[in-house]
Design a protein around this motif. Sequence first.
Motif, short mmCIF file in Angstrom:
data_model
loop_
_atom_site.label_atom_id
_atom_site.label_comp_id
_atom_site.label_asym_id
_atom_site.label_seq_id
_atom_site.Cartn_x
_atom_site.Cartn_y
_atom_site.Cartn_z
N TRP A 79 -13.74 3.75 -1.54
CA TRP A 79 -12.70 3.23 -1.68
C TRP A 79 -12.42 2.03 -0.78
CZ3 TRP A 79 -12.40 8.30 0.20
CH2 TRP A 79 -11.90 8.71 1.31
N LEU A 80 -13.31 1.41 -0.13
CA LEU A 80 -13.19 0.02 0.52
C LEU A 80 -14.39 -0.73 0.05
CD1 LEU A 80 -11.71 -1.39 2.65
CD2 LEU A 80 -13.08 -0.48 4.32
N HIS A 81 -13.93 -1.98 -0.45
CA HIS A 81 -14.78 -2.91 -1.00
C HIS A 81 -14.76 -4.35 -0.43
CE1 HIS A 81 -14.84 0.67 -3.84
NE2 HIS A 81 -13.69 0.30 -3.98
N ALA A 82 -15.40 -4.23 0.66
CA ALA A 82 -15.46 -5.60 1.52
C ALA A 82 -16.16 -6.75 0.51
CB ALA A 82 -16.11 -5.60 2.61
N SER A 83 -16.93 -6.52 -0.24
CA SER A 83 -17.47 -7.79 -1.09
C SER A 83 -17.01 -7.72 -2.54
CB SER A 83 -18.90 -7.85 -1.02
OG SER A 83 -19.22 -8.04 0.36
N GLY A 84 -16.18 -6.91 -2.92
CA GLY A 84 -15.57 -6.46 -4.15
C GLY A 84 -16.22 -5.19 -4.66
N VAL A 85 -15.83 -4.76 -5.65
CA VAL A 85 -16.43 -3.49 -6.36
C VAL A 85 -17.70 -3.81 -7.08
CG1 VAL A 85 -16.30 -1.64 -7.92
CG2 VAL A 85 -14.38 -2.44 -6.56
N ALA A 98 -11.98 3.49 -5.88
CA ALA A 98 -10.63 3.43 -5.75
C ALA A 98 -10.14 1.73 -5.76
CB ALA A 98 -10.11 4.18 -4.39
N VAL A 99 -9.14 1.58 -6.50
CA VAL A 99 -8.94 -0.05 -6.67
C VAL A 99 -7.32 0.09 -6.19
CG1 VAL A 99 -8.65 -1.96 -8.10
CG2 VAL A 99 -10.57 -0.12 -8.37
N VAL A 122 -2.54 3.68 -4.36
CA VAL A 122 -1.23 2.93 -4.82
C VAL A 122 -0.71 3.13 -3.14
CG1 VAL A 122 -0.65 3.62 -6.88
CG2 VAL A 122 -0.15 5.27 -5.47
N ASP A 123 0.51 2.40 -2.80
CA ASP A 123 0.98 2.08 -1.14
C ASP A 123 2.05 3.28 -1.30
OD1 ASP A 123 1.51 1.74 1.21
OD2 ASP A 123 2.29 -0.24 1.10
N THR A 124 1.78 4.35 -0.54
CA THR A 124 2.90 5.25 -0.57
C THR A 124 3.29 5.11 1.03
OG1 THR A 124 0.98 6.98 -0.15
CG2 THR A 124 1.81 6.78 -2.18
N GLY A 125 3.37 4.20 1.70
CA GLY A 125 3.89 4.18 3.03
C GLY A 125 3.11 3.31 3.98
N MET A 126 2.12 3.15 3.94
CA MET A 126 1.02 3.08 4.91
C MET A 126 0.85 1.43 5.14
SD MET A 126 -1.25 4.31 7.10
CE MET A 126 -2.08 5.56 6.48
N SER A 127 1.17 0.68 4.03
CA SER A 127 1.19 -0.70 4.08
C SER A 127 -0.33 -1.27 4.64
CB SER A 127 2.39 -1.15 4.95
OG SER A 127 3.65 -0.89 4.24
N ARG A 128 -1.28 -0.58 4.39
CA ARG A 128 -2.41 -0.97 4.95
C ARG A 128 -3.48 -1.13 3.91
NH1 ARG A 128 -5.96 3.73 7.85
NH2 ARG A 128 -6.16 4.07 5.44
N GLY A 129 -3.21 -1.00 2.66
CA GLY A 129 -3.83 -0.97 1.61
C GLY A 129 -3.28 -0.24 0.36
N GLY A 130 -3.81 -0.39 -0.70
CA GLY A 130 -3.14 0.31 -1.99
C GLY A 130 -2.04 -0.82 -2.41
N CYS A 131 -1.80 -0.74 -3.75
CA CYS A 131 -0.97 -1.45 -4.40
C CYS A 131 0.39 -1.30 -4.08
CB CYS A 131 -1.24 -1.36 -5.92
SG CYS A 131 -0.37 -2.35 -7.10
N MET A 158 -4.65 7.83 -6.06
CA MET A 158 -4.71 8.16 -4.36
C MET A 158 -3.54 7.32 -3.68
SD MET A 158 -8.04 6.53 -2.64
CE MET A 158 -7.74 6.98 -1.06
N GLY A 159 -3.24 8.00 -2.41
CA GLY A 159 -2.31 7.36 -1.53
C GLY A 159 -2.59 8.03 -0.07
#
Length: 362
Positions: A79-85, A98-99, A122-131, A158-159
Motif C-alpha cells: 500500500w505504499l508506492h513511492a514510484s507509482g504502482v 492499495a490506492v 480512504v482517509d478515515t481521520g489520519m490525514s497521512r494518506g488515503g483519499c 482500507m483506512g
Amino acid sequence: MNGPTLRTLTGAVAANVAGIRTRTRSMIMAVVKADGYGHGAVTVAEAAVAAGAGWLGTTSVGEACALRAAGLAVPILAWLHASGVDAEAAAAAGVDVAVGSVDELGALVAQAASTVRVHLHVDTGMSRGGCPRRQWDELIGVAQRGHRARRVRVVGVMGHLPLADRAEPAANAAAVAGMREALKAVRAAGLGSPLAHLAATSGALTDPATHFGMVRIGAGLVGIDPSGTVEMHGASRLTAPIVHTSAVPAGTPVGYGGAYVTYRAAHLSVLPVGYADGIPRELSPRAGVEVRGRRFPVAGRVSMDQIVIDTGDRYFPTGTSATVFGPDGGATPSVHDWAHWAGTIPHTIVTGIGPRVRRSIA
C-alpha cells in the motif's frame, strides 16, 4: 567468538498471532513491513502464516514479490508506492495494491495491461494518506471506469485509526463511521462487497467495532502492543560478546566527555554494538544489559561501534555473552525498557538494529 546477533523467536510470533485470534473473528493480515519490524520479513511472515494469518501486508510491490519468491502463497497487499504502482509486477505476482488518490488510481487504470486487484484506501481521520472524503465520489468513479475496462477489480477498502493507541473505543467511532460510509458508497456504485479493514494492532486488541472483515497486525507480531493494554511475547533477543575488559580505580571517567565516573574500583567491559547498530545514543542512567543473570549499567555515552558496561567487582573474560534485550524478564531488559530509557517507542528499537548485526532464527 560470535559477534552481535539478533535472534528472531518464531514461537513468539506464533503465540502473538494466536493471542490476536482469541480477540477477533476477523481475518488476520500479518504486516511485515520494515523487514518484519527488523525481525526478517520472510521469517516473520512464515511464522505468522503457519500460525493462522491469512494475509500478508507490505509497503511496496517489490517487498511483496520477495515474499512470493520465498514461496508464500497467501494473499498479499502492498500500500505504499513511492514510484507509482508497478501494475505489471503486481498482476504477475498476484499482489493486491492499495490506492489512495484519484491521480494514482487513474494512472493505474491507464497503464494496467491486465486486471489488478485494488483496495481503495480512504482517509478515515489520519490525514497521512488515503483519499480525502471530499474526493471519494471521484475515486469511486475512476474505479468504476477501470472496472468496466477490466483494468482493475476493487476487492477491498482500507483506512487507518488515528487514535487507537488510546484504547478507548469512543475515540475510534468517527473512523468506524467513515469506513461504513465508504463501504456503502462502493457497494452502491456496483463494485461488489469488498473486504474492509481498518484496525491495526491496537484496534484489534481493544475495540471489536473496528475489526470489520480483517485486522492488520504489524507491531503485535513481534510483541509490541502500542496501546499498552495487553502483554505480548517479545520475539527477539539481541546479544553481544564482551570484547575487552579492564580493571579501573574509583574516580575513573568513562567514554566521550567523561559523563560517567566510577564511584568505586570496578571492571569495565566493552560490547561491540553502538549507535551505528541501532543502540540509542541518548539513554537514561538506568540503561543496562544482562550478563550471567545480573543487570549491569551502561557506563558513559554510546559510541558509534561500542558501549561500555560497569560490572563492578565481577570480572568477565573476553567472549562472555551479554544480552542487550530479550523477552526473558528479570535481569534481561526488554525492548520496552530500551524505548523507555531512550524516550522513544519500541518500534524504533527493533527496526533500528543495523545490518552489521548478524541475524539468526530460534
